[in-house]
Design an enzyme around this catalytic site. Structure first.
Site, PDB file in Angstrom:
ATOM      1  CG  ASP A  23      -5.688  42.217   0.134  1.00 25.40           C
ATOM      2  OD1 ASP A  23      -6.247  43.223   0.602  1.00 25.40           O
ATOM      3  OD2 ASP A  23      -6.227  41.102   0.111  1.00 25.40           O
ATOM      4  CG  ASN A  39     -12.145  32.516  -5.768  1.00 32.22           C
ATOM      5  OD1 ASN A  39     -11.988  32.977  -4.631  1.00 32.22           O
ATOM      6  ND2 ASN A  39     -11.479  32.976  -6.816  1.00 32.22           N
ATOM      7  CG  HIS A  50     -10.115  35.161  -2.742  1.00 33.74           C
ATOM      8  ND1 HIS A  50     -11.084  35.402  -3.688  1.00 33.74           N
ATOM      9  CD2 HIS A  50     -10.134  36.249  -1.923  1.00 33.74           C
ATOM     10  CE1 HIS A  50     -11.664  36.568  -3.446  1.00 33.74           C
ATOM     11  NE2 HIS A  50     -11.111  37.103  -2.375  1.00 33.74           N
ATOM     12  CD  GLU A  88      -8.264  35.345  -6.928  1.00 31.57           C
ATOM     13  OE1 GLU A  88      -9.044  34.509  -6.438  1.00 31.57           O
ATOM     14  OE2 GLU A  88      -8.636  36.477  -7.288  1.00 31.57           O
TER      15      GLU A  88
END
Length: 261
Positions: free
Chosen positions: A67, A136, A138, A143
Site C-alpha cells: 500500500d 482492528n 485490517h 479496513e
C-alpha cells in the site's frame, strides 16, 4: 493455517525469515510481497542477516509493497515508498528497479491501481506475501467492511488506523486519510502468506483472524480460506487464542515437518 507462537519479537523475525528464505530459494524468479509498519522489521533484518551469512541470495528478488498513502511523493520520508526503500531495498541489497509500490501521486488513481494489478500478474504473482495485522483486523489498508474479493483500489483509512500510524509522523503533522492498497482478493492470490503479529494490542485481532468467523468486520479472517498461511506471533499477540496450547503442542511435535512454507 500453521500457527507458531514465539517468546518475543526477535524470535518472530528469525523464524519468519528462515521460512520465507526457503520458499524464495525454491522459486525460479522469486517475488516477495512486503509490508510496512514496525511488525516486519525484525523479519527484514533477519533476512538481511541470512544474506550476509551466505544462506540466502536476494540478487534477483522482486518485491511489491502492499500500500501507499495518497498525496505523499516517493521521496517523502513519511511515504511507504521511502519506508520500503530503507527497510527492504537497501537492507537486502535489491535493485531499486525491482521494487514496486503503488502510485499514490497518480493523476488517474483508478488507472494506477489497475496498472499495479497488471504488474503483479506480469511478474507471475507473489511467492510469499508478508502481512502485519492492524488492531482492528485490517491487512494492507483493507479496513473492516472491505470486500473479501477486493482488488487494488483507493481506500479511506479508519480513524483507529490513523491514530495507530500517527507515531510515524511528527507531532502536529496530519496523517493522510486516503491510500492505495492491494485488495483482499489480490493478497489471497499470493502462493504463500506469512502473517506476523507482535504485542498485546494485536491479540483481539489475531484471535478474530485465526479462530473467529470469516467476516468483513475482521478482514484478516479471509486468510482462513487460503491454503498456505503461516501465522507467527509472540506470546502477547497470541494471548487470546483459545487454541494457543494446541498450537504450541503441534509446533513442538513438528520436527522437520512443515507445510508449504
Amino acid at each position: 493455517m500453521e500457527v507458531i507462537i514465539c517468546s518475543d519479537e526477535q524470535a518472530v523475525g528469525r523464524i519468519a525469515a528462515d521460512r520465507i528464505a526457503k520458499v524464495l530459494g525454491r522459486a525460479k524468479a522469486p517475488v516477495l510481497g512486503v509490508a510496512t509498519g514496525s511488525t516486519p522489521l525484525t523479519t527484514y533484518s533477519s533476512l538481511a542477516a541470512l544474506a550476509a551469512e551466505g544462506k540466502a541470495d536476494f540478487t534477483d528478488l522482486r518485491a511489491f509493497a502492499l500500500d501507499e498513502y495518497i498525496g505523499l511523493p516517493a521521496d517523502d520520508e513519511r511515504s511507504y515508498a521511502a519506508t520500503i526503500r530503507h527497510t527492504v531495498t537497501e537492507q537486502l541489497g535489491l535493485d531499486p528497479a525491482n521494487v514496486h509500490t503503488p502510485d499514490g501521486m497518480a493523476d488517474d488513481l483508478d488507472a494506477a491501481c489497475a496498472a499495479y494489478e497488471t504488474a503483479i500478474q506480469e511478474a507471475d504473482g507473489v511467492d510469499v506475501q508478508i502481512l502485519g495485522i492492524g488492531a482492528n483486523g485490517h491487512i494492507g489498508f483493507n479496513e473492516p467492511t472491505s470486500s473479501l474479493s477486493s482488488r487494488t483500489r483507493v481506500k479511506t483509512l479508519a480513524e483507529r488506523t490513523k491514530a495507530d500510524n500517527a507515531r510515524f509522523f511528527e507531532e502536529g503533522e496530519k496523517v493522510p486519510s486516503h491510500c492505495v492498497t492491494q485488495g483482499l482478493g489480490t493478497i489471497m492470490d499470493a502462493r504463500n502468506v506469512v502473517l506476523l503479529a507482535i504485542g498485546a494490542n494485536k491479540a483481539d485481532a489475531l484471535a478474530g483472524a485465526v479462530e473467529g468467523p470469516v467476516s468483513a468486520m475482521c478482514p484478516a479472517s479471509v486468510l482462513q480460506f487460503h491454503p498456505h498461511v503461516l501465522v507467527i506471533a509472540d506470546d502477547a499477540a497470541a494471548s487470546k487464542l483459545t487454541m494457543a496450547e494446541y498450537f504450541r503442542w503441534t509446533d513442538s511435535q513438528r520436527g522437520d515437518l512443515s507445510g508449504a512454507m
